[in-house]
Motif scaffolding. Sequence first.
Motif, PDB file in Angstrom:
ATOM      1  N   ARG A  46      -9.906  24.095   5.567  1.00  0.00           N
ATOM      2  CA  ARG A  46     -10.610  23.295   6.097  1.00  0.00           C
ATOM      3  C   ARG A  46     -11.833  23.003   5.221  1.00  0.00           C
ATOM      4  N   VAL A  47     -12.389  22.252   6.891  1.00  0.00           N
ATOM      5  CA  VAL A  47     -13.392  21.326   7.161  1.00  0.00           C
ATOM      6  C   VAL A  47     -14.289  22.472   7.384  1.00  0.00           C
ATOM      7  N   TYR A  48     -15.752  21.809   7.128  1.00  0.00           N
ATOM      8  CA  TYR A  48     -16.699  23.280   7.810  1.00  0.00           C
ATOM      9  C   TYR A  48     -16.702  22.790   9.239  1.00  0.00           C
ATOM     10  N   HIS A  49     -16.576  21.352   9.210  1.00  0.00           N
ATOM     11  CA  HIS A  49     -17.148  20.863  10.805  1.00  0.00           C
ATOM     12  C   HIS A  49     -16.042  18.931  10.580  1.00  0.00           C
ATOM     13  N   ASP A  50     -15.651  19.109  12.222  1.00  0.00           N
ATOM     14  CA  ASP A  50     -14.834  18.570  11.902  1.00  0.00           C
ATOM     15  C   ASP A  50     -15.612  17.008  12.674  1.00  0.00           C
ATOM     16  N   ALA A  51     -16.671  16.485  12.847  1.00  0.00           N
ATOM     17  CA  ALA A  51     -17.264  15.196  12.398  1.00  0.00           C
ATOM     18  C   ALA A  51     -18.431  14.796  11.327  1.00  0.00           C
ATOM     19  N   TYR A  52     -18.403  13.492  10.832  1.00  0.00           N
ATOM     20  CA  TYR A  52     -19.681  14.129   9.551  1.00  0.00           C
ATOM     21  C   TYR A  52     -20.988  13.863  10.549  1.00  0.00           C
ATOM     22  N   LYS A  53     -21.607  15.133  11.167  1.00  0.00           N
ATOM     23  CA  LYS A  53     -22.986  14.399  11.490  1.00  0.00           C
ATOM     24  C   LYS A  53     -23.706  16.132  11.355  1.00  0.00           C
ATOM     25  N   GLN A  54     -24.946  15.916  11.722  1.00  0.00           N
ATOM     26  CA  GLN A  54     -25.895  16.982  11.485  1.00  0.00           C
ATOM     27  C   GLN A  54     -25.113  18.172  11.654  1.00  0.00           C
ATOM     28  N   ILE A  55     -24.791  19.170  11.093  1.00  0.00           N
ATOM     29  CA  ILE A  55     -24.442  21.179  12.051  1.00  0.00           C
ATOM     30  C   ILE A  55     -25.062  21.983  11.347  1.00  0.00           C
ATOM     31  N   THR A  56     -25.531  23.088  12.262  1.00  0.00           N
ATOM     32  CA  THR A  56     -25.261  23.416  11.279  1.00  0.00           C
ATOM     33  C   THR A  56     -24.200  25.161  11.638  1.00  0.00           C
ATOM     34  N   TRP A  57     -24.251  26.078  10.780  1.00  0.00           N
ATOM     35  CA  TRP A  57     -23.241  26.595  11.174  1.00  0.00           C
ATOM     36  C   TRP A  57     -23.225  26.787  12.222  1.00  0.00           C
ATOM     37  N   ALA A  58     -23.826  27.316  13.782  1.00  0.00           N
ATOM     38  CA  ALA A  58     -24.123  27.941  14.787  1.00  0.00           C
ATOM     39  C   ALA A  58     -22.946  26.639  15.298  1.00  0.00           C
ATOM     40  N   ASN A  75     -19.436  17.452   1.226  1.00  0.00           N
ATOM     41  CA  ASN A  75     -19.652  17.100   2.395  1.00  0.00           C
ATOM     42  C   ASN A  75     -18.368  18.069   3.531  1.00  0.00           C
ATOM     43  N   ILE A  76     -19.555  18.663   4.508  1.00  0.00           N
ATOM     44  CA  ILE A  76     -18.847  19.058   5.920  1.00  0.00           C
ATOM     45  C   ILE A  76     -17.424  18.838   6.328  1.00  0.00           C
ATOM     46  N   PHE A  77     -17.427  17.353   6.091  1.00  0.00           N
ATOM     47  CA  PHE A  77     -15.791  17.156   6.796  1.00  0.00           C
ATOM     48  C   PHE A  77     -15.403  16.124   5.940  1.00  0.00           C
ATOM     49  N   LYS A  78     -15.155  15.870   4.357  1.00  0.00           N
ATOM     50  CA  LYS A  78     -14.670  15.093   3.428  1.00  0.00           C
ATOM     51  C   LYS A  78     -14.546  16.185   2.405  1.00  0.00           C
ATOM     52  N   GLY A  79     -15.363  17.653   2.785  1.00  0.00           N
ATOM     53  CA  GLY A  79     -15.072  18.386   1.245  1.00  0.00           C
ATOM     54  C   GLY A  79     -15.820  17.950   0.165  1.00  0.00           C
ATOM     55  N   ASN A  80     -14.757  17.550  -1.030  1.00  0.00           N
ATOM     56  CA  ASN A  80     -14.755  17.431  -2.050  1.00  0.00           C
ATOM     57  C   ASN A  80     -13.518  15.525  -2.993  1.00  0.00           C
ATOM     58  N   ILE A  81     -14.073  15.055  -2.543  1.00  0.00           N
ATOM     59  CA  ILE A  81     -13.564  13.985  -2.545  1.00  0.00           C
ATOM     60  C   ILE A  81     -12.875  14.265  -4.149  1.00  0.00           C
ATOM     61  N   SER A  82     -13.771  14.434  -5.392  1.00  0.00           N
ATOM     62  CA  SER A  82     -14.426  13.778  -6.303  1.00  0.00           C
ATOM     63  C   SER A  82     -12.635  15.206  -7.061  1.00  0.00           C
ATOM     64  N   ASP A  83     -12.815  16.558  -6.303  1.00  0.00           N
ATOM     65  CA  ASP A  83     -11.632  17.209  -6.731  1.00  0.00           C
ATOM     66  C   ASP A  83     -10.524  16.966  -6.117  1.00  0.00           C
ATOM     67  N   GLY A  84     -10.303  16.007  -5.683  1.00  0.00           N
ATOM     68  CA  GLY A  84      -9.034  15.795  -5.051  1.00  0.00           C
ATOM     69  C   GLY A  84      -8.622  17.222  -4.123  1.00  0.00           C
ATOM     70  N   LYS A  85      -9.390  17.937  -3.547  1.00  0.00           N
ATOM     71  CA  LYS A  85      -9.288  19.359  -3.069  1.00  0.00           C
ATOM     72  C   LYS A  85     -10.237  18.950  -1.770  1.00  0.00           C
ATOM     73  N   CYS A  86     -10.314  18.184  -1.261  1.00  0.00           N
ATOM     74  CA  CYS A  86     -10.681  17.751   0.195  1.00  0.00           C
ATOM     75  C   CYS A  86     -11.455  18.885   1.168  1.00  0.00           C
ATOM     76  N   THR A  87     -10.644  19.332   1.773  1.00  0.00           N
ATOM     77  CA  THR A  87     -11.703  20.714   2.301  1.00  0.00           C
ATOM     78  C   THR A  87     -11.864  21.939   1.704  1.00  0.00           C
TER      79      THR A  87
END
Length: 204
Positions: A38-50, A180-192
């Motif tokens: 899963r993505v950490y957050h569903d939008a690319y924006k400043q966010i914390t765990w809370a 990246n909280i929204f896209k993960g790590n695209i470079s390794d092909g496992k985005c979330t």
Amino acid sequence: MKNYEIGSILSFGNYNWRVLDIKENSALIITENIIEHRVYHDAYKQITWADCALRFYLNGEFYNTFSATEKSKIVSVINKNDDNQWYGTDGGVDTKDSIFLLSIEEVTCHYFGNSSSKLYEPGKNQRYWFERKDDNNNKRIARFEGKTGVWWWWLRSPGRVNLKAVYIHGDGNVGIQGNNIFKGNISDGKCTGGVRPALWMKFY
């Protein structure tokens, strides 16, 4: 009451969990494997765990996959969310969680060997990751349930900026700069990122 030991594996809900800590009549447990991506957050924006989407999912939809009896064994706790130790990025407010991700300090200083010197006294060549030769890396490697290979997984701590969250690389190394909280790590092909939920469970 069953007698659990740190490091033992138990079945709870639909998953196998590893016991990380025991206090009085409760145990801190984490899924033995990555159970989903899963993505950490569903939008690319400043966010914390809370306020992140992954926290709301774990304490909502995922929590509701447990039976009423299982829910009665889950202990709600207050989690402290520290700033990033290298970059000073805001960790956000303390949170009350039934189910959560581990923090970088919990993973590197307490439950997967002690790499605290690398967290608090980084070497001059440590800019984005811990040392790849860290003796504790192999303890942090996780499989994705039902799949081959090794995969990276999220922690709840903020990365270099609040657009990133700390993660554990597939080789067990700690990516303290974050993905990246929204896209993960695209470079390794496992985005979330991989999700390994943790919780405190009553023994009875």
